[in-house]
Design a protein around this motif. Structure first.
Motif, PDB file in Angstrom:
ATOM      1  N   LYS A  40       0.851  -1.186   0.000  1.00  0.00           N
ATOM      2  CA  LYS A  40       0.000   0.000   0.000  1.00  0.00           C
ATOM      3  C   LYS A  40       0.891   1.243   0.000  1.00  0.00           C
ATOM      4  O   LYS A  40       1.996   1.235   0.562  1.00  0.00           O
ATOM      5  CB  LYS A  40      -0.922   0.011   1.220  1.00  0.00           C
ATOM      6  N   LYS A  41       0.404   2.299  -0.630  1.00  0.00           N
ATOM      7  CA  LYS A  41       1.228   3.496  -0.789  1.00  0.00           C
ATOM      8  C   LYS A  41       0.590   4.777  -0.266  1.00  0.00           C
ATOM      9  O   LYS A  41       1.221   5.833  -0.284  1.00  0.00           O
ATOM     10  CB  LYS A  41       1.578   3.679  -2.277  1.00  0.00           C
ATOM     11  N   GLY A  42      -0.675   4.709   0.176  1.00  0.00           N
ATOM     12  CA  GLY A  42      -1.329   5.924   0.646  1.00  0.00           C
ATOM     13  C   GLY A  42      -2.564   5.627   1.472  1.00  0.00           C
ATOM     14  O   GLY A  42      -3.098   4.508   1.430  1.00  0.00           O
TER      15      GLY A  42
ATOM     16  N   ILE B 270       1.179   1.066  11.188  1.00  0.00           N
ATOM     17  CA  ILE B 270       1.322   1.570   9.827  1.00  0.00           C
ATOM     18  C   ILE B 270       2.148   0.611   8.976  1.00  0.00           C
ATOM     19  O   ILE B 270       1.812   0.319   7.821  1.00  0.00           O
ATOM     20  CB  ILE B 270       1.935   2.978   9.825  1.00  0.00           C
ATOM     21  N   ASP B 271       3.230   0.101   9.538  1.00  0.00           N
ATOM     22  CA  ASP B 271       4.071  -0.826   8.777  1.00  0.00           C
ATOM     23  C   ASP B 271       3.293  -2.069   8.342  1.00  0.00           C
ATOM     24  O   ASP B 271       3.466  -2.553   7.212  1.00  0.00           O
ATOM     25  CB  ASP B 271       5.300  -1.236   9.600  1.00  0.00           C
ATOM     26  N   GLU B 272       2.431  -2.571   9.211  1.00  0.00           N
ATOM     27  CA  GLU B 272       1.627  -3.744   8.846  1.00  0.00           C
ATOM     28  C   GLU B 272       0.582  -3.395   7.794  1.00  0.00           C
ATOM     29  O   GLU B 272       0.332  -4.177   6.876  1.00  0.00           O
ATOM     30  CB  GLU B 272       0.948  -4.316  10.097  1.00  0.00           C
ATOM     31  N   LEU B 273      -0.006  -2.205   7.890  1.00  0.00           N
ATOM     32  CA  LEU B 273      -0.984  -1.788   6.888  1.00  0.00           C
ATOM     33  C   LEU B 273      -0.349  -1.691   5.504  1.00  0.00           C
ATOM     34  O   LEU B 273      -0.972  -2.050   4.503  1.00  0.00           O
ATOM     35  CB  LEU B 273      -1.583  -0.425   7.260  1.00  0.00           C
ATOM     36  N   LEU B 274       0.872  -1.206   5.442  1.00  0.00           N
ATOM     37  CA  LEU B 274       1.542  -1.039   4.156  1.00  0.00           C
ATOM     38  C   LEU B 274       1.814  -2.369   3.475  1.00  0.00           C
ATOM     39  O   LEU B 274       1.994  -2.425   2.255  1.00  0.00           O
ATOM     40  CB  LEU B 274       2.850  -0.270   4.340  1.00  0.00           C
ATOM     41  N   GLN B 275       1.820  -3.445   4.238  1.00  0.00           N
ATOM     42  CA  GLN B 275       2.088  -4.775   3.687  1.00  0.00           C
ATOM     43  C   GLN B 275       0.828  -5.467   3.173  1.00  0.00           C
ATOM     44  O   GLN B 275       0.892  -6.562   2.605  1.00  0.00           O
ATOM     45  CB  GLN B 275       2.759  -5.664   4.738  1.00  0.00           C
TER      46      GLN B 275
ATOM     47  N   GLU C  76      -2.215  20.464   7.321  1.00  0.00           N
ATOM     48  CA  GLU C  76      -0.984  20.214   6.566  1.00  0.00           C
ATOM     49  C   GLU C  76      -0.641  18.738   6.467  1.00  0.00           C
ATOM     50  O   GLU C  76       0.233  18.354   5.670  1.00  0.00           O
ATOM     51  CB  GLU C  76       0.183  20.969   7.223  1.00  0.00           C
ATOM     52  N   ALA C  77      -1.319  17.903   7.245  1.00  0.00           N
ATOM     53  CA  ALA C  77      -1.045  16.460   7.202  1.00  0.00           C
ATOM     54  C   ALA C  77      -1.642  15.799   5.965  1.00  0.00           C
ATOM     55  O   ALA C  77      -1.297  14.657   5.646  1.00  0.00           O
ATOM     56  CB  ALA C  77      -1.585  15.781   8.460  1.00  0.00           C
ATOM     57  N   PHE C  78      -2.515  16.522   5.259  1.00  0.00           N
ATOM     58  CA  PHE C  78      -3.218  15.933   4.123  1.00  0.00           C
ATOM     59  C   PHE C  78      -2.787  16.579   2.812  1.00  0.00           C
ATOM     60  O   PHE C  78      -2.868  17.789   2.637  1.00  0.00           O
ATOM     61  CB  PHE C  78      -4.724  16.069   4.318  1.00  0.00           C
ATOM     62  N   ALA C  79      -2.354  15.726   1.892  1.00  0.00           N
ATOM     63  CA  ALA C  79      -1.903  16.213   0.592  1.00  0.00           C
ATOM     64  C   ALA C  79      -3.069  16.591  -0.303  1.00  0.00           C
ATOM     65  O   ALA C  79      -2.904  17.359  -1.255  1.00  0.00           O
ATOM     66  CB  ALA C  79      -1.058  15.132  -0.092  1.00  0.00           C
ATOM     67  N   ALA C  80      -4.254  16.055   0.006  1.00  0.00           N
ATOM     68  CA  ALA C  80      -5.419  16.343  -0.832  1.00  0.00           C
ATOM     69  C   ALA C  80      -6.709  16.218  -0.032  1.00  0.00           C
ATOM     70  O   ALA C  80      -6.803  15.415   0.899  1.00  0.00           O
ATOM     71  CB  ALA C  80      -5.458  15.388  -2.021  1.00  0.00           C
TER      72      ALA C  80
ATOM     73  N   GLU D  54       6.033  11.200   8.395  1.00  0.00           N
ATOM     74  CA  GLU D  54       7.457  10.885   8.558  1.00  0.00           C
ATOM     75  C   GLU D  54       7.901   9.815   7.568  1.00  0.00           C
ATOM     76  O   GLU D  54       9.031   9.827   7.082  1.00  0.00           O
ATOM     77  CB  GLU D  54       7.735  10.414   9.991  1.00  0.00           C
ATOM     78  N   LYS D  55       6.990   8.909   7.246  1.00  0.00           N
ATOM     79  CA  LYS D  55       7.292   7.817   6.312  1.00  0.00           C
ATOM     80  C   LYS D  55       6.967   8.208   4.868  1.00  0.00           C
ATOM     81  O   LYS D  55       7.027   7.361   3.965  1.00  0.00           O
ATOM     82  CB  LYS D  55       6.505   6.564   6.703  1.00  0.00           C
ATOM     83  N   ASN D  56       6.598   9.472   4.667  1.00  0.00           N
ATOM     84  CA  ASN D  56       6.268   9.996   3.335  1.00  0.00           C
ATOM     85  C   ASN D  56       5.113   9.238   2.677  1.00  0.00           C
ATOM     86  O   ASN D  56       5.122   8.976   1.461  1.00  0.00           O
ATOM     87  CB  ASN D  56       7.504   9.978   2.425  1.00  0.00           C
TER      88      ASN D  56
END
Length: 216
Positions: A2-4, A210-215, A131-135, A106-108
């Motif tokens: 996952k990327k976002g 977060i690390d587990e979600l990204l997997q 500012e935490a949200f890019a969109a 922090e993890k971009n």
């Protein structure tokens, strides 16, 4: 991978449902329609106009007003709602949200807001997390509301990922249905409503890695 992350606002980032309820109840009272907290569950996650339509139908007034008059009623409710929001502060963030967003940044990992609320930018400013949200998807640009997946697909596009690369966060069934229809991994945030179809259900974001979600 996952990327976002794509977030609903009410019930996930903060709980403004009580303000929505008070504003809708005051308007309904003026119209001679009595609504309660149980009825209010039907209004979670859907648009302002859809909420008004449900209230009018509940009070057997569905055909009483023109579209222009309905717009005026919805605007009146929103004006009252925004007045109630003036006292919102960062202390009104739900547990774990600030830490989760900080770690994501922090993890971009880009984050987006997919909310039916037209007040999302204002609310995020009051909570000091804009500012935490890019969109932020503007619900006024959508053709369909939740549970249609349009808003979630648009949110993923706004942070330059595919829906399959996104994790969606929702506390309402209509939103979860939209997330799954978009092809996203779905995190259900329990806020009193029974949820179905989520890939995982948590009570607050501190329950997640977060690390587990990204997997996923």
């Amino acid at each position: 991978m996952k990327k976002g992350f794509v977030f609903d606002l009410d019930g996930v980032i903060t709980d403004t449902a009580k303000f929505h309820y008070l504003a809708w109840k005051d308007l309904a009272d003026e119209l001679g329609i009595s609504i309660d907290l149980k009825f209010n569950e039907q209004l979670k996650g859907i648009s302002r106009m859809d909420s008004l339509e449900r209230i009018l139908a509940y009070g057997n007034q569905a055909d009483k007003y023109t579209e222009a008059e309905k717009e005026e009623l919805a605007t009146k409710k929103n004006t009252h709602y925004v007045e109630l929001l003036q006292d919102l502060t960062p202390d009104d963030l739900l547990p774990g949200v600030k830490a989760f967003l900080d770690e994501a940044n922090e993890k971009n990992i880009p984050c987006a807001i997919a909310s039916a609320s037209k007040n999302a930018p204002f609310i995020l400013e009051k909570l000091a997390v804009r500012e935490a949200f890019a969109a932020i998807v503007d619900p006024a640009t959508l053709t369909k509301g939740k549970p249609d997946p349009e808003i979630f697909i648009r949110a993923a596009e706004a942070i330059n990922i595919t829906p399959a690369e996104a994790v969606g966060f929702e506390d309402a069934q209509a939103g979860l249905d939209g997330i799954k229809a978009a092809g996203m991994y779905a995190v259900g945030v329990y806020s009193g409503e029974e949820l179905h179809g989520a890939d995982v259900i948590v009570h607050e974001l501190t329950d997640l890695s977060i690390d587990e979600l990204l997997q996923k």
